[in-house]
Design an enzyme around this catalytic site. Structure first.
Site, short mmCIF file in Angstrom:
data_model
loop_
_atom_site.label_atom_id
_atom_site.label_comp_id
_atom_site.label_asym_id
_atom_site.label_seq_id
_atom_site.Cartn_x
_atom_site.Cartn_y
_atom_site.Cartn_z
N ASP A 310 0.85 -1.18 0.00
CA ASP A 310 0.00 0.00 0.00
C ASP A 310 0.90 1.24 0.00
O ASP A 310 2.13 1.14 0.04
CB ASP A 310 -0.95 -0.05 1.21
N GLU A 503 -10.80 6.51 4.13
CA GLU A 503 -9.81 5.90 5.01
C GLU A 503 -9.96 6.38 6.46
O GLU A 503 -11.08 6.55 6.95
CB GLU A 503 -8.40 6.14 4.45
C1 GLC Z 1 -4.41 4.20 -0.08
C2 GLC Z 1 -5.30 3.01 0.22
C3 GLC Z 1 -5.36 1.99 -0.88
C4 GLC Z 1 -5.17 2.67 -2.22
C5 GLC Z 1 -3.78 3.26 -2.27
C6 GLC Z 1 -3.52 4.03 -3.57
O1 GLC Z 1 -3.70 4.56 1.07
O2 GLC Z 1 -5.04 2.31 1.44
O3 GLC Z 1 -6.63 1.34 -0.78
O4 GLC Z 1 -5.34 1.73 -3.26
O5 GLC Z 1 -3.50 4.10 -1.16
O6 GLC Z 1 -4.35 5.14 -3.64
#
Ligand code: GLC
Length: 612
Positions: A310, A503
């Site tokens: 991530d 988030e």
């Molecule tokens: C974010 C999320 C993830 C996402 C990634 C790219 O922090 O946790 O779900 O795909 O970053 O945006």
């Protein structure tokens, strides 16, 4: 005698033939035609092309494939060539200017040209969070968020929605979505509750795999096929207290029974990438968990795609950046979403390999997995945007699919005196509430920007506009956010709930209605007009204190751009079929509350939903 000789000769011939066939299927890395390397020839089996390309790569070219940079982090587009970058991403809201489909496609093609300008011409793969439509792109069709899609209980419809999304994504050149999120959210205080399909592994299994099939199509590399990425492995939805990026404190049997089935189904359906969770399992960060990433996912479950981190996820591991890289890649991560410090990442990883802290065999395994997917996706043959799909972005056909998703995602929780469906010929309908005429609020997070925002943020139909579109010319539709002016109307439709978040910004200690919403409801209630409540929110909210003032209640979740689907249910053009994908708590003290819990006594149970 002659016949015996003939038979012997035939047998000898067959044996030689079998050996020669076996020889070519043993992926021998030889090539008669030196003008075209094997890896560039699609006539060869994928594994042979991977072997050939890998054998040609320098360490730097291999390491570059494992680095994913954010588009804004590129000093200039030639960084892709200079550092042999294997992947670029758009974070939430990271868009070219102007934010138009053509500008996206032009940007993608420029990045791809830089990649094809390298010695071995390995194409990039471009990732984006197309999690409820191609939601970064202005004018794209915005589908209901997954919590609503889970309430449809309709894998075929979810597959259709993902297919439509894949066409819109393809129309901008992009070839990889960081979806579906197959989290199993067990505590609705979690800000990402709406990103999962619901509180049970069955929904992650059945609906999640349908989305994978929709995104990837019958096979990677097919028409408008984009790479899916189930996320976030493992146990992202099970953290204690619903804390985002928190700690999932359960035994292995519980972890496997609740959070693993979605991945097993997705792997069986051929998902090509999996994103690792920020969260921890019993105190160990997932980004460093060799047992789950390598032994379970790649070994026991046989996952042959690649694992991506991530966003800066490896930075959360204990120790300095070098130990973060060492621990995560040795644990089984194959591509690192760096996303900004990619120059430092590449040089540090090179040093770690040269110091034998990361074996070349691990690098080769990671790069093999990445190349395997790129070959399967046909990126070497078709690296540029297929502009025949660009016109599908926000198309009437796709909006119709999204409208059907809205219809089927709505859950009717209460309908006293059969007040619903409403007549289209009432004298007056009063519409109220902050979410009645706000496209941004009905789309929620991950829409145009990372966090989403209130207001007229893209193309779509608000719930108020949908009501106005639906009633007969003789019906007066009045509107006030605060609920004043409802007196004398035949019915009041009050649309309240949550404003956008994404988030951890959505983590809440309570799920009560806001004071603004309570005031609007009180103003309408004091008018004596019967109330139909429509809740636009990313999760169940605590409505017990005001339950008695509503004649009817519809949970609309985060329906997206096609508000007309809400009117379809309100006025009976579609009889509601949605069933709760989450248990609806009667009070905060009940949370976490999930079907199967001892003493289970929610306000509305998992699977509940009325119809007309
Ligand atoms: C974010 C999320 C993830 C996402 C990634 C790219 O922090 O946790 O779900 O795909 O970053 O945006």
């Amino acid at each position: 005698m002659r016949s015996k000789l003939t038979a012997a000769f035939i047998l000898l011939l067959m044996a030689l033939l079998a050996i020669s066939c076996k020889k070519t299927t043993k992926y021998t890395v030889t090539n008669d035609d030196d003008s075209q390397p094997i890896y560039q020839n699609p006539a060869y089996p994928v594994e042979e092309r991977v072997d050939d390309l890998l054998s040609r790569m320098t360490l730097d070219e291999k390491i570059g494939q494992m680095a994913q940079a954010e588009r804004n982090a590129l000093g200039n587009e030639n960084d892709i060539k200079t550092y042999f970058l294997g992947s670029i991403l758009s974070g939430g809201g990271s868009a070219p200017s102007p934010n138009t489909p053509a500008a996206w496609a032009d940007m993608y093609d420029r990045f791809q040209s830089a990649a094809l300008n390298t010695r071995l011409k390995i194409p990039i793969i471009y990732g984006i969070d197309a999690v409820h439509g191609h939601n970064n792109v202005y004018g794209a069709t915005i589908f209901p968020h997954n919590i609503g899609m889970g309430c449809t209980g309709n894998p075929d419809l979810v597959e259709q929605a993902a297919r439509a999304t894949a066409e819109e994504v393809s129309g901008t050149g992009i070839d990889w979505t960081f979806g579906p999120c197959i989290a199993v959210p067990r505590d609705e205080r979690w800000g990402r509750t709406y990103e999962g399909f619901g509180e049970t592994p069955e929904l992650a299994e059945q609906i999640g795999s349908a989305a994978v099939r929709g995104f990837q199509g019958n096979a990677l590399g097919g028409p408008a096929s984009i790479l899916a990425c189930t996320k976030h492995f493992l146990g992202d939805g099970g953290t204690t207290g619903g804390h985002d990026q928190g700690n999932t404190e359960v035994d292995e049997q519980t972890l496997r029974s609740i959070h693993l089935p979605g991945y097993i189904a997705a792997i069986q359906d051929g998902v090509g990438s999996i994103m690792v969770s920020f969260s921890s399992w019993n105190g160990q960060k997932m980004h460093g968990n060799h047992y789950l990433l390598t032994d379970v996912l790649k070994g026991e479950l046989g996952f042959e795609g690649f694992l991506i981190s991530d966003w800066s996820g490896i930075d959360q591991l204990p120790g300095d950046y070098a130990s973060d890289i060492e621990a995560s890649i040795n644990a089984g991560l194959d591509m690192i979403m760096v996303p900004t410090r990619f120059i430092e990442f590449i040089s540090t990883l090179r040093n770690l390999v040269n110091q034998n802290r990361i074996p070349v065999s691990r690098i080769d395994d990671a790069v093999r997995r990445i190349l395997r997917i790129k070959f399967k996706m046909g990126l070497f043959e078709n690296p540029y945007t297929d502009r025949s799909y660009t016109g599908s972005i926000g198309s009437a056909e796709h909006r119709q699919i999204a409208r059907e998703c809205v219809r089927q995602s709505l859950v009717l929780l209460k309908n006293d005196n059969q007040i619903l469906p409403l007549s289209k010929n009432l004298a007056r309908i009063h519409v109220a509430g902050k979410n009645a005429n706000d496209l941004g609020n009905q789309c929620g997070g991950w829409t145009i920007s990372w966090q989403g925002s209130s207001g007229n943020i893209t193309v779509g139909t608000t719930i108020l506009q949908a009501i106005q579109n639906t009633v007969s010319s003789g019906t007066q539709v009045t509107y006030s956010i605060d609920g004043n002016g409802a007196a004398g109307a035949d019915v009041a439709v009050v649309v309240v709930g949550e404003t956008p978040y994404a988030e951890g910004a959505g983590d809440r200690s309570n799920l009560n209605l806001s004071s603004e919403d309570v005031t609007a409801l009180a103003n309408v209630n004091n008018s004596g007009t019967p109330i139909v409540l429509i809740l636009v929110s990313g999760r169940p909210m605590i409505i017990t204190p005001v339950l008695g003032i509503f004649e009817a209640i519809i949970a609309a979740w985060l329906p997206g751009s096609e508000g007309q689907g809400v009117a379809d249910v309100l006025f009976g053009d579609y009889s509601p079929t949605g069933k709760l994908s989450h248990s609806w708590p009667a009070a905060m003290s009940q949370i976490p509350i999930n079907v199967g819990d001892p003493g289970y006594n929610p306000l509305f149970p998992y699977g509940y939903g009325l119809s007309y």
